[in-house]
Design a protein around this motif. Structure first.
Motif, PDB file in Angstrom:
ATOM      1  N   MET A 190      -7.878  -2.250  -1.397  1.00  0.00           N
ATOM      2  CA  MET A 190      -6.826  -3.228  -1.120  1.00  0.00           C
ATOM      3  C   MET A 190      -7.111  -4.014   0.160  1.00  0.00           C
ATOM      4  N   ALA A 191      -7.683  -3.354   1.160  1.00  0.00           N
ATOM      5  CA  ALA A 191      -8.042  -4.074   2.399  1.00  0.00           C
ATOM      6  C   ALA A 191      -9.086  -5.147   2.077  1.00  0.00           C
ATOM      7  N   SER A 233      -8.173   7.190  -0.370  1.00  0.00           N
ATOM      8  CA  SER A 233      -9.011   6.343   0.490  1.00  0.00           C
ATOM      9  C   SER A 233      -9.572   5.154  -0.284  1.00  0.00           C
ATOM     10  N   ALA A 234     -10.033   5.407  -1.501  1.00  0.00           N
ATOM     11  CA  ALA A 234     -10.634   4.319  -2.288  1.00  0.00           C
ATOM     12  C   ALA A 234      -9.614   3.211  -2.520  1.00  0.00           C
ATOM     13  N   ASN A 235      -8.353   3.602  -2.789  1.00  0.00           N
ATOM     14  CA  ASN A 235      -7.299   2.600  -3.003  1.00  0.00           C
ATOM     15  C   ASN A 235      -7.053   1.772  -1.751  1.00  0.00           C
ATOM     16  N   MET A 283       0.838  -1.199   0.000  1.00  0.00           N
ATOM     17  CA  MET A 283       0.000   0.000   0.000  1.00  0.00           C
ATOM     18  C   MET A 283       0.872   1.249   0.000  1.00  0.00           C
ATOM     19  N   GLY A 284       1.965   1.189   0.767  1.00  0.00           N
ATOM     20  CA  GLY A 284       2.891   2.327   0.838  1.00  0.00           C
ATOM     21  C   GLY A 284       3.410   2.668  -0.555  1.00  0.00           C
ATOM     22  N   GLY A 285       3.781   1.638  -1.335  1.00  0.00           N
ATOM     23  CA  GLY A 285       4.307   1.847  -2.691  1.00  0.00           C
ATOM     24  C   GLY A 285       3.265   2.524  -3.577  1.00  0.00           C
ATOM     25  N   ILE A 286       2.039   2.054  -3.471  1.00  0.00           N
ATOM     26  CA  ILE A 286       0.964   2.606  -4.329  1.00  0.00           C
ATOM     27  C   ILE A 286       0.701   4.074  -3.985  1.00  0.00           C
ATOM     28  N   LEU A 287       0.635   4.360  -2.680  1.00  0.00           N
ATOM     29  CA  LEU A 287       0.326   5.740  -2.270  1.00  0.00           C
ATOM     30  C   LEU A 287       1.473   6.693  -2.619  1.00  0.00           C
ATOM     31  N   GLU A 288       2.694   6.190  -2.512  1.00  0.00           N
ATOM     32  CA  GLU A 288       3.864   7.021  -2.850  1.00  0.00           C
ATOM     33  C   GLU A 288       3.827   7.409  -4.338  1.00  0.00           C
ATOM     34  N   GLN A 289       3.351   6.473  -5.157  1.00  0.00           N
ATOM     35  CA  GLN A 289       3.238   6.801  -6.589  1.00  0.00           C
ATOM     36  C   GLN A 289       2.150   7.849  -6.834  1.00  0.00           C
TER      37      GLN A 289
END
Ligand code: FAD
Length: 472
Positions: free
Chosen positions: A409-410, A403-405, A358-364
């Protein structure tokens, strides 16, 4: 006669007000603020039932309210002109049946007051959370609260034996049984746990009690990275067995914010690293040495290099220092500035992969974004909160996308977008989007079966507009 006049006649000025309603109409995080027709504060179940009957007849909806500590705007009206029904005057605590390990409480009893009353009875009600000085039993039931001891004792639904509920048509369901085993039909008491005031108003409850612990041991541990956090958590669960009461975690990002913003907060260890674990064991038996057990297990953990530093609390004061670090995580981030809060759960084995991916996705999506995961390692409940990148005052137009992402993912990981705080009105759109057609239909059918005219807390659990509209 207007509904306001009828309610004034019924409840008098102590029980009904149309002015000074600010504290009732605004939620804890100030997301919502609609002026209600008035605030009703009935003193008993009969009055609650009559308020509901009158509101129904006038086609005015009701938002039940406890301590108003909901973190998702569940306890304040979604529109102007509704009635807020506060349970605060129905706060009795009795009788305590110590031989049967249960107690009867009014829905308006504040959790910390219940703890206090039980203290001289050698009994505990094992629900603990940061809002316990304000949150009420009815609100805790209606949100199916979890808290830091859920790993051992379960959530609210596991602690409720019996319930009394005023239904949306004003009838009273008396389900005040005091047994754990009751399979005589659908589990009605559990249906109202987590219903967030959409199916009726909880007025009384019979709650499970447990013998008070006579000994306890607490440790704060430092781990190298999130993967080590998982291995340590698994080992502690296996080796500490049923005396394990709390297994909490927080990250260095959260610690940094808390130390920066909170006066008097101290970090008591020498080593700083990526993440920290707070572990607590307790027992009510005088024949078990939990301190010795924890020491032995921690020695194994250090030998296996699962943690790199740590300390056992040597006094109640030091235990309080350890707990304060964990409990101030939300406050540290709030004081930093704008944030987006998420209260998700994933299967316990997926906590580390979730945080990493999730960290990787949000960083992008938003380079430099600050992610502050903390929460309940034992049950996979992560408070996954975000702050904007340094030098940026908000999230631009990315708030919903972020938030949607996270929620998607959860859900894909086999978890939930709402672990313990419920949906309120702030998460209902996300929840509705993620539900399968079958699950969406079931939710709506339950709402329609019990609250046909959508009088109880509309816009929560099922989408606004009335369940009947959506089912057609
Ligand atoms: P309210 O906020 O007043 O209401 C919550 C919901 O329940 C609303 O939908 C309301 O309509 C409904 N409701 C209230 N009373 C009744 C009733 N008698 N009958 C029917 N419906 C009713 N939650 C956790 O689970 N774990 C935590 O660790 C945790 N920590 C928190 C820390 C802080 C600092 C804060 C501010 C909140 C925290 N919360 C936590 C969230 C919150 O405290 C819980 O959701 C709590 O259960 C709400 O209780 P309340 O009495 O304030 O309910």
């Amino acid at each position: 006669m207007t509904l306001a006049n009828e309610l004034m006649d019924l409840l008098g000025p102590v029980g009904f007000q149309t002015e000074d309603t600010d504290a009732y109409q605004t939620d804890w995080l100030r997301m919502q603020d609609h002026t209600p027709m008035g605030v009703a504060r009935p003193k008993n179940t009969a009055e609650v039932a009559e308020v509901v009957r009158l509101a129904n007849a006038a086609d005015v909806s009701i938002t039940p309210q406890g301590g108003n500590t909901s973190l998702c705007a569940g306890a304040v009206p979604g529109r102007a002109g509704q009635i807020i029904l506060s349970l605060s005057r129905m706060n009795g605590i009795s009788p305590i049946e110590s031989d049967a390990f249960c107690v009867t409480v009014g829905a308006g009893a504040v959790l910390a007051n219940l703890h206090e009353v039980l203290a001289d009875q050698d009994l505990i009600f094992p629900m603990h959370l940061g809002a316990e000085g304000t949150a009420q039993i009815g609100g805790l039931i209606a949100t199916n609260a979890g808290g830091s001891h859920a790993l051992r004792y379960g959530m609210m639904q596991d602690l409720v034996l019996g319930l009394e509920v005023v239904l949306p048509d004003g009838q009273v369901w008396n389900g005040m049984r005091s047994v754990q085993k009751d399979n005589a039909g659908y589990q009605l008491r559990k249906l109202f746990c987590g219903a967030e005031g959409t199916l009726g108003i909880v007025t009384r409850a019979c709650l499970r009690l447990f013998p008070a612990p006579v000994s306890r041991a607490t440790a704060l541990l430092v781990v190298e990275d999130i993967q080590a956090l998982m291995s340590l958590g698994q080992t502690l669960r296996r080796e500490l067995g049923e005396v394990l009461t709390a297994l909490e975690f927080f990250s260095d990002i959260g610690l940094e914010l808390a130390l920066l913003h909170l006066e008097g907060l101290k970090y008591p260890l020498e080593t700083r690293s990526a993440a920290y674990v707070l572990v607590e064991v307790e027992t009510s038996s005088g024949h078990i040495d939990v301190a010795q057990l924890l020491e032995a297990v921690l020695a194994e953990c250090f030998a296996a290099e699962l943690c790199i530093d740590g300390a056992l609390a040597s006094s109640d004061a030091q235990r309080a220092v350890f707990w304060r670090l964990r409990e101030e995580m939300p406050e540290g981030q709030r004081l930093e500035g704008p944030q987006i809060k998420h209260d998700i759960s994933v299967p316990v084995a997926k906590v580390a992969p979730f945080i990493a991916e999730m960290g990787g996705i949000l960083e992008q999506l938003l380079p430099g974004i600050h992610i502050n995961p903390f929460g309940h390692l034992g049950d996979g409940n992560i408070h996954y909160n975000l702050s904007p990148p340094k030098g940026q005052s908000d999230f631009g137009d990315l708030k919903d996308t972020l938030s949607a992402n996270i929620y998607r993912m959860a859900e894909d990981a086999g978890g939930s977008l709402a672990a313990e705080h419920g949906l309120g009105s702030s998460k209902i759109a996300y929840a509705d989007e993620l539900r399968s057609p079958v699950e969406r239909q079931l939710m709506r059918q339950i709402k329609q079966a019990i609250d046909q005219s959508d009088v109880m807390n509309p816009g929560v659990i099922v989408t606004r507009g009335g369940p009947q509209d959506k089912l057609s």
